[in-house]
Structures are given as structure tokens and as C-alpha cells.
Write a protein that holds these residues in place. Structure first.
Motif, short mmCIF file in Angstrom:
data_model
loop_
_atom_site.label_atom_id
_atom_site.label_comp_id
_atom_site.label_asym_id
_atom_site.label_seq_id
_atom_site.Cartn_x
_atom_site.Cartn_y
_atom_site.Cartn_z
N HIS A 3 -4.08 -89.21 -7.83
CA HIS A 3 -4.09 -88.12 -8.80
C HIS A 3 -5.54 -87.81 -9.15
O HIS A 3 -6.34 -88.74 -9.32
N ASP A 4 -5.85 -86.54 -9.26
CA ASP A 4 -7.18 -86.17 -9.73
C ASP A 4 -7.04 -85.04 -10.73
O ASP A 4 -6.16 -84.20 -10.62
N LEU A 5 -7.91 -85.06 -11.73
CA LEU A 5 -7.89 -84.00 -12.72
C LEU A 5 -9.28 -83.76 -13.26
O LEU A 5 -10.17 -84.61 -13.18
N PHE A 6 -9.44 -82.57 -13.77
CA PHE A 6 -10.70 -82.10 -14.33
C PHE A 6 -10.41 -81.63 -15.74
O PHE A 6 -9.46 -80.87 -15.95
N ILE A 7 -11.19 -82.10 -16.71
CA ILE A 7 -11.04 -81.66 -18.10
C ILE A 7 -12.35 -81.01 -18.51
O ILE A 7 -13.42 -81.57 -18.27
N SER A 8 -12.25 -79.84 -19.13
CA SER A 8 -13.46 -79.15 -19.57
C SER A 8 -13.24 -78.47 -20.91
O SER A 8 -12.16 -77.95 -21.18
N GLY A 9 -14.28 -78.46 -21.71
CA GLY A 9 -14.27 -77.80 -23.00
C GLY A 9 -15.68 -77.78 -23.54
O GLY A 9 -16.64 -77.82 -22.76
N TYR A 10 -15.82 -77.76 -24.84
CA TYR A 10 -17.15 -77.83 -25.42
C TYR A 10 -17.28 -79.10 -26.24
O TYR A 10 -16.28 -79.71 -26.65
N GLY A 11 -18.52 -79.53 -26.45
CA GLY A 11 -18.78 -80.74 -27.22
C GLY A 11 -18.14 -80.65 -28.59
O GLY A 11 -18.23 -79.63 -29.26
N GLY A 12 -17.47 -81.71 -28.99
CA GLY A 12 -16.77 -81.74 -30.26
C GLY A 12 -15.27 -81.65 -30.10
O GLY A 12 -14.53 -81.93 -31.03
N GLN A 13 -14.81 -81.25 -28.89
CA GLN A 13 -13.36 -81.18 -28.66
C GLN A 13 -12.79 -82.50 -28.16
O GLN A 13 -11.59 -82.62 -28.00
N VAL A 69 -5.21 -80.85 -10.84
CA VAL A 69 -4.90 -80.48 -12.22
C VAL A 69 -6.20 -80.21 -12.96
O VAL A 69 -7.16 -80.97 -12.83
N ALA A 70 -6.20 -79.14 -13.75
CA ALA A 70 -7.31 -78.86 -14.66
C ALA A 70 -6.75 -78.72 -16.06
O ALA A 70 -5.72 -78.07 -16.26
N VAL A 71 -7.42 -79.34 -17.02
CA VAL A 71 -7.08 -79.21 -18.43
C VAL A 71 -8.27 -78.49 -19.06
O VAL A 71 -9.37 -79.05 -19.14
N LEU A 72 -8.06 -77.25 -19.48
CA LEU A 72 -9.16 -76.38 -19.91
C LEU A 72 -8.98 -76.02 -21.38
O LEU A 72 -7.99 -75.40 -21.75
N LEU A 73 -9.96 -76.41 -22.19
CA LEU A 73 -9.81 -76.35 -23.64
C LEU A 73 -10.44 -75.14 -24.30
O LEU A 73 -10.24 -74.93 -25.50
N ASN A 74 -11.23 -74.36 -23.57
CA ASN A 74 -11.85 -73.18 -24.19
C ASN A 74 -11.98 -72.05 -23.17
O ASN A 74 -11.81 -72.26 -21.97
#
Length: 180
Positions: A3-13, A69-74
Motif C-alpha cells: 500500500h502506498d499513500l500520499f498526504i498533503s496539506g499545509y503546516g498546522g493541519q 491513494v492521496a489524502v489532500l487537505l487543502n
């Protein structure tokens, strides 16, 4: 299984804490893990991202060009990375910040989860990362929710262990939202 995933957002999340939690949960399940954090020089507000690869056997490089999988927060993360998810993959988007209505990602399942709103409803917007982890577990089935709960004691500093029950509620709420 790998399994591989990428998580991205901004600092503080809490992107890096989310990556740590998912890594510890995979270790709890007996998997081998590679974790690769990256963040801007700013403490809050700059780019923050991480890649996690876990498998029964070798994980290989933690650098993944096209994650499953990508988990994208912003919104900026969504604009930059949603199209990189490999065909047949899943893109989990924070629909509190990312407008998902009418968005199509050919060959990729888009899972909009109002992560910020769920965290606010639970009493603390800082739990957006825990909501995201629960959404990941439910949308993919790659990790058991019980493993996430068990991993909290390792991922959180001891001074924050009193917050584990609230984090468990956030994980459960994120999972419920991802299931629809």
C-alpha cells in the motif's frame, strides 16, 4: 500486499502526525513501513506532505510518483496532486476546503469528506488529521480502525495521551463519513 499513500496539506493541519499514526498502525499490523516526511521552512501555513509505503514484504523506496491513494487537505494540494493518483486509485479530499462538486478524476474514485467541519463539530479543528486517518482506513480497508487506536499511544507524545479518546472519536467520525 503493498500500500502506498500520499498526504498533503499545509503546516498546522497535522499532516506529519497523520503519517506517523498510519505508519505506527501498519507496524502494529506487522507490516514493514517506509515513511518520508517533507515540509516547508515555515512552521505554520507552509506546505507539508508525506509519503507512506507499507507492505508484508519489502517496501522499496518511500518516493512514490503516482500513489494509489492521496489524502489532500487543502485546495493547493488538491490542485497539485489529485491528478497524480494512479488509475484505479482513491483520492480523499477535505471537502470543507476543497470544492469537490462536479470534479471528475478519470479512473480515480474521489471520496469527499468534510474533514474540517467534522473536526469543528467534535470541538477541535486541529483533529482534521485524525478525521483524515479514519477516512483513509474506511475508504481503503488497508488498516483496521483498531490498529489506528492502538497506534495513538506511540504517535502522540505522552503529555497528549489524555487526548486519545477524543482522537479515537475523530478517527471514527472520519471513517463514518468516508463510508457515506
Amino acid at each position: 500486499m503493498r500500500h502506498d499513500l500520499f498526504i498533503s496539506g499545509y503546516g498546522g493541519q497535522g499532516v506529519l502526525l497523520a503519517g506517523n499514526l498510519l505508519s505506527y498502525a501498519a507496524i502494529h499490523e506487522g507490516k514493514n513501513v517506509s515513511f518520508f516526511p517533507a515540509y516547508g521552512v515555515e512552521k505554520r501555513g507552509g506546505a507539508a506532505m508525506c509519503t507512506i509505503v507499507f507492505a508484508d514484504g519489502d517496501t522499496g523506496s518511500p518516493v512514490v510518483g503516482q500513489p494509489s491513494v492521496a489524502v489532500l487537505l487543502n485546495p493547493l494540494s488538491f490542485e497539485k496532486y489529485a491528478a497524480r493518483v494512479r488509475p484505479g486509485g482513491i483520492c480523499i479530499a477535505n471537502s470543507s476546503l476543497v470544492p469537490c462538486d462536479g470534479v471528475e478524476l478519470p479512473g480515480v474514485r474521489l471520496v469527499p469528506v468534510p474533514m474540517n467541519q467534522i473536526a469543528i463539530d467534535l470541538g477541535d479543528v486541529r483533529m482534521v488529521n485524525m478525521v483524515a486517518c479514519g477516512a483513509y482506513a474506511a475508504a481503503t480497508g488497508a488498516l483496521a480502525p483498531q490498529s489506528l487506536e492502538a497506534a495513538l499511544a506511540k504517535a502522540l507524545p505522552e503529555r497528549n495521551h489524555r487526548l486519545i479518546p477524543a482522537n479515537v472519536r475523530a478517527i471514527e467520525a472520519g471513517a463514518a463519513a468516508a463510508r457515506g
